[in-house]
Each structure stands twice: as C-alpha cells, then as structure tokens.
Motif scaffolding. Structure first.
Motif, short mmCIF file in Angstrom:
data_model
loop_
_atom_site.label_atom_id
_atom_site.label_comp_id
_atom_site.label_asym_id
_atom_site.label_seq_id
_atom_site.Cartn_x
_atom_site.Cartn_y
_atom_site.Cartn_z
N VAL A 87 0.82 -1.21 0.00
CA VAL A 87 0.00 0.00 0.00
C VAL A 87 0.86 1.26 0.00
CG1 VAL A 87 -1.66 1.34 1.35
CG2 VAL A 87 -2.00 -1.12 1.05
N GLY A 88 1.89 1.31 0.84
CA GLY A 88 2.68 2.53 0.99
C GLY A 88 4.16 2.31 0.75
N HIS A 89 4.91 3.40 0.73
CA HIS A 89 6.34 3.34 0.43
C HIS A 89 7.11 2.58 1.51
CE1 HIS A 89 5.34 6.05 -2.73
NE2 HIS A 89 5.16 7.10 -1.95
N LYS A 90 6.78 2.83 2.78
CA LYS A 90 7.48 2.14 3.86
C LYS A 90 7.23 0.64 3.80
CE LYS A 90 8.12 2.05 8.88
NZ LYS A 90 7.78 2.68 10.16
N THR A 91 5.98 0.26 3.56
CA THR A 91 5.65 -1.15 3.46
C THR A 91 6.36 -1.78 2.27
OG1 THR A 91 3.49 -0.68 4.42
CG2 THR A 91 3.74 -2.79 3.31
N ALA A 92 6.40 -1.05 1.15
CA ALA A 92 7.08 -1.56 -0.04
C ALA A 92 8.57 -1.77 0.21
CB ALA A 92 6.87 -0.61 -1.21
N ALA A 93 9.20 -0.81 0.90
CA ALA A 93 10.62 -0.93 1.19
C ALA A 93 10.90 -2.13 2.10
CB ALA A 93 11.13 0.36 1.83
N THR A 94 10.04 -2.32 3.10
CA THR A 94 10.21 -3.44 4.02
C THR A 94 10.02 -4.76 3.29
OG1 THR A 94 9.38 -2.12 5.86
CG2 THR A 94 9.38 -4.50 6.16
N LEU A 95 8.98 -4.85 2.46
CA LEU A 95 8.70 -6.08 1.73
C LEU A 95 9.79 -6.39 0.72
CD1 LEU A 95 6.76 -8.41 1.30
CD2 LEU A 95 5.41 -6.96 -0.23
N THR A 96 10.31 -5.37 0.05
CA THR A 96 11.41 -5.57 -0.90
C THR A 96 12.63 -6.13 -0.20
OG1 THR A 96 10.64 -3.76 -2.31
CG2 THR A 96 12.93 -4.42 -2.54
N LYS A 97 12.97 -5.54 0.94
CA LYS A 97 14.16 -5.96 1.68
C LYS A 97 14.02 -7.39 2.21
CE LYS A 97 16.84 -4.79 5.82
NZ LYS A 97 16.98 -3.83 6.95
N LEU A 98 12.86 -7.72 2.79
CA LEU A 98 12.72 -9.01 3.44
C LEU A 98 12.41 -10.15 2.46
CD1 LEU A 98 10.81 -8.00 6.70
CD2 LEU A 98 13.27 -8.31 6.35
N SER A 99 11.68 -9.85 1.40
CA SER A 99 11.33 -10.91 0.44
C SER A 99 12.38 -11.10 -0.64
CB SER A 99 9.98 -10.60 -0.22
OG SER A 99 10.10 -9.51 -1.13
N GLY A 100 13.15 -10.03 -0.90
CA GLY A 100 14.11 -10.10 -1.99
C GLY A 100 13.47 -10.01 -3.35
N GLN A 101 12.20 -9.62 -3.40
CA GLN A 101 11.46 -9.56 -4.66
C GLN A 101 11.12 -8.12 -5.03
OE1 GLN A 101 11.00 -12.63 -6.21
NE2 GLN A 101 12.22 -13.29 -4.45
N GLN A 102 10.80 -7.92 -6.29
CA GLN A 102 10.36 -6.60 -6.74
C GLN A 102 8.95 -6.34 -6.23
OE1 GLN A 102 10.71 -6.00 -10.96
NE2 GLN A 102 9.56 -4.08 -10.94
N VAL A 103 8.72 -5.14 -5.71
CA VAL A 103 7.44 -4.79 -5.11
C VAL A 103 6.88 -3.53 -5.76
CG1 VAL A 103 6.23 -4.20 -2.97
CG2 VAL A 103 8.15 -5.82 -2.92
N SER A 104 5.62 -3.58 -6.15
CA SER A 104 4.94 -2.40 -6.70
C SER A 104 4.17 -1.70 -5.60
CB SER A 104 3.97 -2.81 -7.82
OG SER A 104 4.65 -3.41 -8.89
N SER A 105 4.05 -0.38 -5.72
CA SER A 105 3.23 0.39 -4.77
C SER A 105 2.79 1.67 -5.46
CB SER A 105 4.02 0.72 -3.50
OG SER A 105 5.11 1.56 -3.79
#
Length: 248
Positions: A87-105
């Motif tokens: 949903v948001g930039h902070k969530t996207a940054a966290t998900l990108t870092k922890l999953s190692g995957q590309q994240v859209s937001s």
C-alpha cells in the motif's frame, strides 16, 4: 509547536527523539501494542496455494515483518513466482528488503484507492490474491478485487491490542505541555483516540493541527470534526520528519 505522536512503539519514540534533537518539541504516546496474529498458523498453506502470476498484497510494514519472522521460524521463504504489491512506500521498502522480490506500490496516493488504481491490478479474473494485514481493515481492497473476479483471502499476521488509556488525564498532560499538533497514522487509531477524548475537550482536540498519511484518513478526520488537516502522503517516520521540519 509541540507534536504528539501516537503511532505504535518503537516508531513513535524514534520519531519523537529525531524531532527533539532538532529542537521541535515532541511527545510519544502509543495507542496500542502489536502481537503475532492468529492467521500466521495458516500462512505457509496460503502461500503454497498461490501459483505463478498470483498476488501478495501487504497493507502495512507490520504485516510484512510479522509474516517474515514467522517464515524464518519455519525455515521457509517468500515465494518467487508471484506479484508483490504494498500500500505505501514504507511497506514496499520493508517487503522488498525481506522478500528479496520486486514490489509495486502507488507512486502518490498511498492508500487502498491508490493501490487499486495500479495498472497491474486491472485484469484480475481468476487470479488468487493473499492480503497480509492486521486484525481487520482494508475491506475496500477485498471488495474491489473480488468484483474484478479475483479470489481474495486474508492472512491476519498481527493483532492490534488497544491500550487502556485515561483520556482526561492525558488531555491535562498534553494541554500542560502545549500540544497543538497530532500525528495519527491510521483511521483505526484516529477513531480510537477520538473516542477516548472527554466531550468537554473535543473542541481543543479537533482544532489541533492533524497530520495523517493519506487522503482516506484525512476524509475520516474531517467527518469526525477536525478542521486543520495535512496529508503527508506516507506513514513513514522519514516523511513525517521531513514534513514537520519544513512546517516548523
């Protein structure tokens, strides 16, 4: 200006410390604590049921961190063949870092409406969607994606536990410390705090300058009675700090 920050710990204390270090008076008062959600026990099954091209949507960075900690405890990893959206930039940054995957937001409007406007969510017929969230909230995403013929499920990875607060005592403390600016980062927290304010103090409360992360929360605040609302565009401490630094 004295800023009251109501987001959960440790973020509220970290932001207050940042602001005080730059001579912006700030107080921290979390409204809730967070604990692992009951849905975690089904997370691995739900992830394994996703197939290539399906979607994982994270609605907060807490939803991501609790999910990640559980996966690590089970010796499991985030799937690699699905689409990740936050949903948001902070969530996207966290998900990108922890999953190692590309994240859209969403680039601008970091809320449910902004997420639903993403082009990759336009054609959802037959797709499976797993929404990572706390206990409740974000029903609009579920409803809209279901209407687009997706198969949508929730995993409640964390639970909000509201604190037992004495509104009268807190108001006296905040007025004594000249609080005139409020940081509230979700609609749920906004409603909860408003309900804790004694009736005789609502005029003072509603005339404080309110900072919220999204247009959706701003609209909720206006409905409640707030008259001076600023939409920051993000719930991250960095965005809030930048806004308050420029505003002061």
């Amino acid at each position: 200006m004295t800023v009251l920050i109501t987001r959960p710990a440790p973020d509220c204390y970290q932001l207050a410390e940042q602001l005080n270090a730059t001579s912006i008076s700030a107080l921290a008062q979390p409204l809730l604590t967070l604990k692992a959600g009951d849905g975690l026990s089904s997370l691995l099954r739900q992830l394994n049921e996703l197939t290539a091209g399906d979607y994982i949507i994270a609605v907060s960075h807490h939803a991501v961190t609790f999910a990640h900690d559980y996966l690590i405890s089970q010796g499991a990893a985030w799937p690699k063949n699905v689409h990740y959206i936050a949903v948001g930039h902070k969530t996207a940054a966290t998900l990108t870092k922890l999953s190692g995957q590309q994240v859209s937001s969403p680039a601008h409007r970091c809320d449910s409406e902004g997420l639903l406007a993403l082009p990759e969510l336009a054609d959802m017929a037959g797709r499976n969607v797993l929404i990572l969230r706390g206990n409740g909230g974000r029903e609009l995403i579920h409803q809209a994606l279901t209407a687009r013929q997706a198969v949508v499920n929730y995993c409640e990875t964390y639970q909000r536990c509201w604190l037992d607060l004495d509104g009268e005592k807190l108001i006296q403390q905040w007025q004594h410390q000249h609080v005139d600016t409020l940081v509230i980062t979700s609609a749920e927290q906004l409603v909860f705090l408003t309900q804790k304010i004694p009736t005789q103090h609502l005029t003072w409360f509603f005339h404080c300058h309110l900072l919220v992360p999204s247009q959706r929360v701003a609209e909720q605040a206006a409905t409640l009675g707030f008259v001076n609302i600023s939409t920051v565009g993000s719930a991250s401490n960095n965005a809030l700090f930048t806004f308050l630094s420029n505003f002061s």
